[in-house]
Design an enzyme around this catalytic site. Structure first.
Site, PDB file in Angstrom:
ATOM      1  N   ASN A   9       0.876  -1.176   0.000  1.00  0.00           N
ATOM      2  CA  ASN A   9       0.000   0.000   0.000  1.00  0.00           C
ATOM      3  C   ASN A   9       0.914   1.226   0.000  1.00  0.00           C
ATOM      4  O   ASN A   9       1.557   1.508   1.003  1.00  0.00           O
ATOM      5  CB  ASN A   9      -0.881  -0.012   1.251  1.00  0.00           C
ATOM      6  CG  ASN A   9      -1.594   1.307   1.470  1.00  0.00           C
ATOM      7  OD1 ASN A   9      -1.837   2.053   0.513  1.00  0.00           O
ATOM      8  ND2 ASN A   9      -1.934   1.616   2.707  1.00  0.00           N
ATOM      9  N   TRP A  10       0.932   1.903  -1.122  1.00  0.00           N
ATOM     10  CA  TRP A  10       1.871   3.032  -1.251  1.00  0.00           C
ATOM     11  C   TRP A  10       1.374   4.311  -0.602  1.00  0.00           C
ATOM     12  O   TRP A  10       2.071   5.327  -0.613  1.00  0.00           O
ATOM     13  CB  TRP A  10       2.183   3.287  -2.736  1.00  0.00           C
ATOM     14  CG  TRP A  10       3.185   2.329  -3.298  1.00  0.00           C
ATOM     15  CD1 TRP A  10       3.816   1.309  -2.655  1.00  0.00           C
ATOM     16  CD2 TRP A  10       3.695   2.324  -4.643  1.00  0.00           C
ATOM     17  NE1 TRP A  10       4.685   0.671  -3.508  1.00  0.00           N
ATOM     18  CE2 TRP A  10       4.629   1.273  -4.731  1.00  0.00           C
ATOM     19  CE3 TRP A  10       3.444   3.107  -5.784  1.00  0.00           C
ATOM     20  CZ2 TRP A  10       5.321   0.992  -5.908  1.00  0.00           C
ATOM     21  CZ3 TRP A  10       4.120   2.818  -6.955  1.00  0.00           C
ATOM     22  CH2 TRP A  10       5.053   1.771  -7.009  1.00  0.00           C
ATOM     23  N   LYS A  11       0.167   4.299  -0.083  1.00  0.00           N
ATOM     24  CA  LYS A  11      -0.402   5.514   0.534  1.00  0.00           C
ATOM     25  C   LYS A  11      -0.240   6.689  -0.434  1.00  0.00           C
ATOM     26  O   LYS A  11      -0.322   6.503  -1.640  1.00  0.00           O
ATOM     27  CB  LYS A  11       0.264   5.783   1.886  1.00  0.00           C
ATOM     28  CG  LYS A  11       0.303   4.550   2.783  1.00  0.00           C
ATOM     29  CD  LYS A  11       0.774   4.870   4.176  1.00  0.00           C
ATOM     30  CE  LYS A  11       1.051   3.588   4.940  1.00  0.00           C
ATOM     31  NZ  LYS A  11       0.402   3.549   6.228  1.00  0.00           N
ATOM     32  N   HIS A  95      -9.181   0.856   5.066  1.00  0.00           N
ATOM     33  CA  HIS A  95      -7.870   1.075   5.699  1.00  0.00           C
ATOM     34  C   HIS A  95      -8.050   2.001   6.905  1.00  0.00           C
ATOM     35  O   HIS A  95      -8.864   2.929   6.864  1.00  0.00           O
ATOM     36  CB  HIS A  95      -6.896   1.686   4.693  1.00  0.00           C
ATOM     37  CG  HIS A  95      -5.485   1.694   5.197  1.00  0.00           C
ATOM     38  ND1 HIS A  95      -5.025   2.654   6.067  1.00  0.00           N
ATOM     39  CD2 HIS A  95      -4.453   0.842   4.982  1.00  0.00           C
ATOM     40  CE1 HIS A  95      -3.761   2.388   6.354  1.00  0.00           C
ATOM     41  NE2 HIS A  95      -3.379   1.298   5.709  1.00  0.00           N
ATOM     42  N   GLU A  97      -6.413   4.409   7.978  1.00  0.00           N
ATOM     43  CA  GLU A  97      -6.237   5.851   7.712  1.00  0.00           C
ATOM     44  C   GLU A  97      -7.510   6.435   7.091  1.00  0.00           C
ATOM     45  O   GLU A  97      -7.848   7.597   7.326  1.00  0.00           O
ATOM     46  CB  GLU A  97      -5.006   6.067   6.809  1.00  0.00           C
ATOM     47  CG  GLU A  97      -3.719   5.859   7.592  1.00  0.00           C
ATOM     48  CD  GLU A  97      -2.531   5.393   6.774  1.00  0.00           C
ATOM     49  OE1 GLU A  97      -2.545   5.523   5.536  1.00  0.00           O
ATOM     50  OE2 GLU A  97      -1.569   4.874   7.389  1.00  0.00           O
ATOM     51  N   GLU A 167      -4.916  -5.274  10.653  1.00  0.00           N
ATOM     52  CA  GLU A 167      -3.925  -4.209  10.812  1.00  0.00           C
ATOM     53  C   GLU A 167      -4.168  -3.475  12.131  1.00  0.00           C
ATOM     54  O   GLU A 167      -4.985  -2.544  12.179  1.00  0.00           O
ATOM     55  CB  GLU A 167      -4.035  -3.216   9.655  1.00  0.00           C
ATOM     56  CG  GLU A 167      -3.769  -3.831   8.292  1.00  0.00           C
ATOM     57  CD  GLU A 167      -3.204  -2.796   7.325  1.00  0.00           C
ATOM     58  OE1 GLU A 167      -2.143  -3.060   6.767  1.00  0.00           O
ATOM     59  OE2 GLU A 167      -3.810  -1.727   7.160  1.00  0.00           O
ATOM     60  N   GLY A 173       2.760   2.191  10.547  1.00  0.00           N
ATOM     61  CA  GLY A 173       3.657   3.328  10.345  1.00  0.00           C
ATOM     62  C   GLY A 173       4.386   3.759  11.610  1.00  0.00           C
ATOM     63  O   GLY A 173       4.999   4.816  11.648  1.00  0.00           O
ATOM     64  N   SER A 213       3.811  -2.194  10.156  1.00  0.00           N
ATOM     65  CA  SER A 213       5.276  -2.171  10.292  1.00  0.00           C
ATOM     66  C   SER A 213       5.949  -3.479   9.898  1.00  0.00           C
ATOM     67  O   SER A 213       6.919  -3.893  10.518  1.00  0.00           O
ATOM     68  CB  SER A 213       5.670  -1.747  11.713  1.00  0.00           C
ATOM     69  OG  SER A 213       5.232  -0.414  11.961  1.00  0.00           O
ATOM     70  N   GLY A 234       2.948  -1.092   4.141  1.00  0.00           N
ATOM     71  CA  GLY A 234       2.960   0.323   3.774  1.00  0.00           C
ATOM     72  C   GLY A 234       4.376   0.778   3.463  1.00  0.00           C
ATOM     73  O   GLY A 234       4.912   0.541   2.376  1.00  0.00           O
ATOM     74  N   GLY A 235       5.017   1.408   4.443  1.00  0.00           N
ATOM     75  CA  GLY A 235       6.328   2.033   4.252  1.00  0.00           C
ATOM     76  C   GLY A 235       7.355   1.165   3.532  1.00  0.00           C
ATOM     77  O   GLY A 235       8.034   1.625   2.614  1.00  0.00           O
TER      78      GLY A 235
HETATM   79  C1  PEP Z   1      -0.460   0.043   5.771  1.00  0.00           C
HETATM   80  O1  PEP Z   1      -0.414   1.132   5.223  1.00  0.00           O
HETATM   81  O2  PEP Z   1      -1.414  -0.717   5.555  1.00  0.00           O
HETATM   82  C2  PEP Z   1       0.612  -0.326   6.684  1.00  0.00           C
HETATM   83  C3  PEP Z   1       0.539  -1.479   7.323  1.00  0.00           C
HETATM   84  O3  PEP Z   1       1.651   0.566   6.835  1.00  0.00           O
HETATM   85  P1  PEP Z   1       3.117   0.257   7.475  1.00  0.00           P
HETATM   86  O4  PEP Z   1       3.595  -1.010   6.858  1.00  0.00           O
HETATM   87  O5  PEP Z   1       3.942   1.441   7.066  1.00  0.00           O
HETATM   88  O6  PEP Z   1       2.931   0.133   8.934  1.00  0.00           O
END
Ligand code: PEP
Length: 249
Positions: A9-11, A95, A97, A167, A173, A213, A234-235
């Site tokens: 997930n590139w956000k 998600h 966010e 999640e 993040g 993470s 994500g990251g």
């Molecule tokens: C996500 O955006 O779904 C996520 C899990 O982010 P991260 O891996 O950066 O915690």
């Protein structure tokens, strides 16, 4: 056997040129990764570049969100048939966010997932507790409410095409990954909810991803848990080497 799904997930990161550069580097690193399905969910404006760059590879592209109407006066929204026509396979719904900053509710998550399925997309429906909910002992209550409100309204046929992502919000993040045991217990609980609603074989077949993470150095421990079927990243999905290491866990 459930095929692992490793989804990025590139956000709100990357331009079309950066998307192209990512794929040039990433695809050669995952040519041997036949053990897993791979997905990348870039921002909407990069979907065309991602679909083009991923052509002929095993990487599917997805939307980070999807609206439930097919078309209409809904400024700023993107529909499921539009994502499908743009070459997407996947759509994330719910998600954290989106829930935290954009008023997403279980009711709208269900509408988004159903619309994605109607258009031939595979939804990745996110659930997860906030830190205060975990600390007050309410993790299972929260997951159950999110499952009942955001997923259980799907038909059995729709559920069979759905992926769930667990999640924990406090791990997204933040660098605070859930321990494999902690994540494994939540996944087991979610599979139990799926069994109560859809039966044993549907529950045994549904893929439940862990997100929060995930990094190259913690993915193996997580994937060793019997109920963890992949990762929503994500990251660490923004950099080709790091996401490839996760895919090739
Ligand atoms: C996500 O955006 O779904 C996520 C899990 O982010 P991260 O891996 O950066 O915690």
């Amino acid at each position: 056997m459930r095929t692992p799904l490793m989804a990025g997930n590139w956000k709100m990161y990357k331009t079309p040129a950066e998307t192209q550069a990512f794929f040039s580097k990433f695809l050669p690193l995952v040519t041997g990764a036949t053990h897993a399905e791979i997905a990348i969910c870039p921002p909407f404006v990069n979907i065309a570049a991602a679909v083009e760059a991923a052509k002929g590879s095993r990487v599917g592209i997805g939307g980070q969100n999807v609206y439930w109407a097919k078309e209409g006066a809904f400024t700023g929204e993107v529909s499921a048939p539009m994502l499908k026509a743009a070459g997407c396979t996947w759509a994330i719904a719910g998600h954290s966010e989106r829930r935290q900053y954009f008023g997403e509710t279980d009711e709208t998550v269900l509408k988004r997932a159903a619309a994605a399925l109607d258009a031939g997309l595979l939804p990745i429906v996110c659930v997860g507790e906030r830190l205060e909910e975990r600390e007050s002992g309410n993790t299972e209550r929260v997951l159950e409410a999110q499952f009942n409100g955001g997923i259980a309204g799907l038909s059995a046929e729709q559920f069979a095409k759905t992926v769930i992502a667990y999640e924990p919000v406090w791990a997204i993040g933040t660098g605070k990954v859930a321990t494999p045991d902690m994540a494994g217990a939540a996944h087991k609980f979610l599979r139990g909810l799926a069994e109560s609603k859809y039966g044993k074989s549907a529950a045994a077949a549904v893929r439940i991803l862990y997100g929060g993470s995930v990094k190259p150095d913690n993915v193996r421990g997580l994937m060793a848990q019997p109920d963890i079927d992949g990762a929503l990243v994500g990251g660490a999905s923004l950099e080709a080497n790091s996401f490839a290491s996760i895919v090739n866990f």
